[in-house]
Design an enzyme around this catalytic site. Structure first.
Site, PDB file in Angstrom:
ATOM      1  CG  ASP A  76      24.155 -32.626  37.124  1.00 44.27           C
ATOM      2  OD1 ASP A  76      25.024 -31.736  37.241  1.00 44.27           O
ATOM      3  OD2 ASP A  76      23.566 -33.130  38.103  1.00 44.27           O
ATOM      4  NE  ARG A 100      30.900 -38.221  33.903  1.00 42.65           N
ATOM      5  CZ  ARG A 100      30.218 -39.185  34.517  1.00 42.65           C
ATOM      6  NH1 ARG A 100      29.942 -40.297  33.854  1.00 42.65           N
ATOM      7  NH2 ARG A 100      29.826 -39.047  35.757  1.00 42.65           N
ATOM      8  CG  ASP A 110      27.165 -28.880  37.809  1.00 42.32           C
ATOM      9  OD1 ASP A 110      26.568 -28.529  36.771  1.00 42.32           O
ATOM     10  OD2 ASP A 110      27.268 -30.066  38.175  1.00 42.32           O
ATOM     11  CG  ASP A 162      30.988 -29.429  40.466  1.00 45.89           C
ATOM     12  OD1 ASP A 162      31.348 -30.470  41.037  1.00 45.89           O
ATOM     13  OD2 ASP A 162      30.455 -29.428  39.340  1.00 45.89           O
ATOM     14  CE  LYS A 177      24.766 -30.202  40.090  1.00 44.40           C
ATOM     15  NZ  LYS A 177      24.941 -31.638  40.325  1.00 44.40           N
ATOM     16  CE  LYS A 204      33.192 -31.143  38.062  1.00 40.78           C
ATOM     17  NZ  LYS A 204      32.224 -32.057  38.712  1.00 40.78           N
ATOM     18  CD  GLU A 237      29.330 -30.562  35.230  1.00 39.85           C
ATOM     19  OE1 GLU A 237      30.055 -30.350  36.216  1.00 39.85           O
ATOM     20  OE2 GLU A 237      28.269 -31.202  35.312  1.00 39.85           O
TER      21      GLU A 237
END
Length: 458
Positions: free
Chosen positions: A305, A309, A228, A246, A235, A223, A307
């Site tokens: 949030d 996956r 993010d 992230d 967030k 990933k 995202e």
């Protein structure tokens, strides 16, 4: 203080005595060292260091106590901070010499890219000890992962992450191909495009291949969400402070790939990194949007949030299309994993029972902790959608790490073996071998499994 490993000591080298816990009396120490330890009330407990002065006031030698367990050995990292610079050698080896020396090298790591730091170096001879090249191979892979995570997003966005992979490809003779921007739509990676399109830097899929085409296929997916914000489901500010990490899944996959290529493991390695920023703009994807995927599965967005996956799903689909013998993905995916197991114990998911056993054993042998969580099928129903094939999140908030893994599993059908690692990618509280900051997690354990499966190591 960086630790440089040498094959043999020089004339000015000073000894390090590794002793067992509560084993001061049994240790092969001279009277002078033993008397100094007793006079200073030294307790032989794991990680306790004692510097022994010479008659002229300089440091003559050092001793450190280490326990019998593998995880105890990494406490040797304290020596990287405690010893004065110069040449050192090991006078007596601990129970797990390879981990002790690795702990020292990892403990000497510092992220120095943005400020002047002391450049003192420890030179440590490992004659008659662990394989120096092997320790360096593992330490360099871990340091690479740490550096990438520690670098802020203004210098480690999708463009920069692509350049890192290209440089790694150049170093080991790998080929690197990139699909970016609207070409992602043309090539059928709609979810990678949707997540990253709001950023000033174009989203992309980075694809590295290395090794003989007819070798066993090993594919790593990481990933690469370089920052993010949470997207339109933004967030809170406090939750964004660590979001440069992230892309920790990508960083760890890159570190692991460097280990694999440095070892010349006889595999056809493929590394896939969907590199994006989850930003906010007029064209950001929205809650309730329904996205197509490369797999053909439609995904309702319950939360922007979640995202990671989404981009992993498109990359996993591509990886799965060539039915690799082993498919591994790594991601800083869920807060639920941290709630369940804390920041230091990454969960992994697989339905390959042999691999699960091998990973658990390797985690213990390498002092690189892992814990298996179940792919509990009944929870998959909680990802249901009334208007699409699946939602990207559940509505009840329960079992978030498991349901995220079950979401990813929808996109893997043909790989002989698949495993998913939900890592934190960050050391929250300093350890002797790990300062606060970006961290390599699970890759030493995975490397051990790969070396034994494909490299023939015992």
């Amino acid at each position: 203080m960086p630790v440089e490993l040498l094959a043999s000591p020089d004339d000015r080298s000073r000894p390090i005595h590794f002793i067992g816990e509560n084993g001061l009396e049994e240790a092969a120490l001279g009277d002078r060292v033993r008397n100094w330890a007793n006079a200073n009330g030294y307790e032989a407990k794991n990680g306790n260091v004692l510097l022994v002065p010479a008659a002229d006031g300089d440091i003559e030698s050092a001793l450190i106590a280490l326990g019998e367990a593998q995880e105890d050995a990494l406490a040797a990292g304290k020596l990287a901070k405690a010893l004065p610079e110069g040449a050192w050698h090991v006078a007596s080896w601990p129970a797990h010499p390879d981990l002790a020396i690795l702990g020292m090298v990892l403990g000497g790591y510092a992220f120095t890219a943005y400020g002047k730091k002391p450049s003192r170096t420890l030179r440590l001879a490992v004659e008659n000890g662990p394989d120096r090249a092997e320790v360096e191979r593992l330490a360099q892979g871990c340091a690479l992962a740490r550096d990438l995570i520690n670098t802020p997003t203004n210098d480690m966005g999708p463009n920069a992450l692509e350049q890192v992979v290209r440089q790694l490809g150049d170093k080991y003779g790998a080929s690197v191909h990139v699909i970016d921007g609207d070409a992602l739509l043309d090539r059928n990676f709609p979810m990678i495009h949707a997540v990253g399109r709001a950023s000033a830097e174009a989203p992309r899929l980075i694809d590295l291949t290395w090794g003989q085409e007819d070798a066993p296929k090993l594919t790593l997916v990481g990933k690469g969400v370089c920052f993010d914000t949470g997207g339109l489901d933004i967030k809170p500010a406090a939750s964004m402070l660590l979001m440069k990490k992230d892309m920790g899944g990508a960083a760890n996959v890159i570190g692991l790939a460097s280990m694999i290529m440095a070892a010349r493991l006889p595999v056809r390695l493929r590394v896939l990194i969907p590199a994006v920023e989850n930003s906010i703009s007029a064209n950001a994807f929205r809650p309730s949007d329904i996205l197509p995927s490369r797999k053909g599965i439609t995904v309702e967005i319950g939360n922007t949030d979640a995202e990671g996956r989404l981009v992993l799903a498109d990359a996993l689909t591509l990886a799965d299309e060539e039915a690799p013998q082993m498919l591994i993905d790594m991601a800083t995916l869920t807060g639920a994993a941290r709630v369940a197991l804390g920041p230091e114990l990454p969960p992994f998911f697989t339905d390959d029972e042999l691999l699960a056993a091998e990973l658990s054993d390797a985690a213990q042998k390498t002092a690189d902790p892992l814990w298996r969580l179940p792919l509990y099928k009944p929870y998959a129903e909680r990802l249901s959608s009334k208007v699409a094939d699946t939602n990207n999140v559940t509505t009840d908030g329960f079992a978030g790490a498991i349901t995220a893994a079950l979401f990813l599993q929808k996109f893997v059908e043909q790989a002989e073996s698949w495993s998913h690692f939900d890592i934190f990618g960050w050391t929250k509280f300093a350890k002797p071998w790990a300062p606060v900051g970006g961290e390599a997690m699970a890759i030493r354990a995975i490397d051990r499994v790969l070396q034994r499966r494909f490299g023939g190591k015992a």
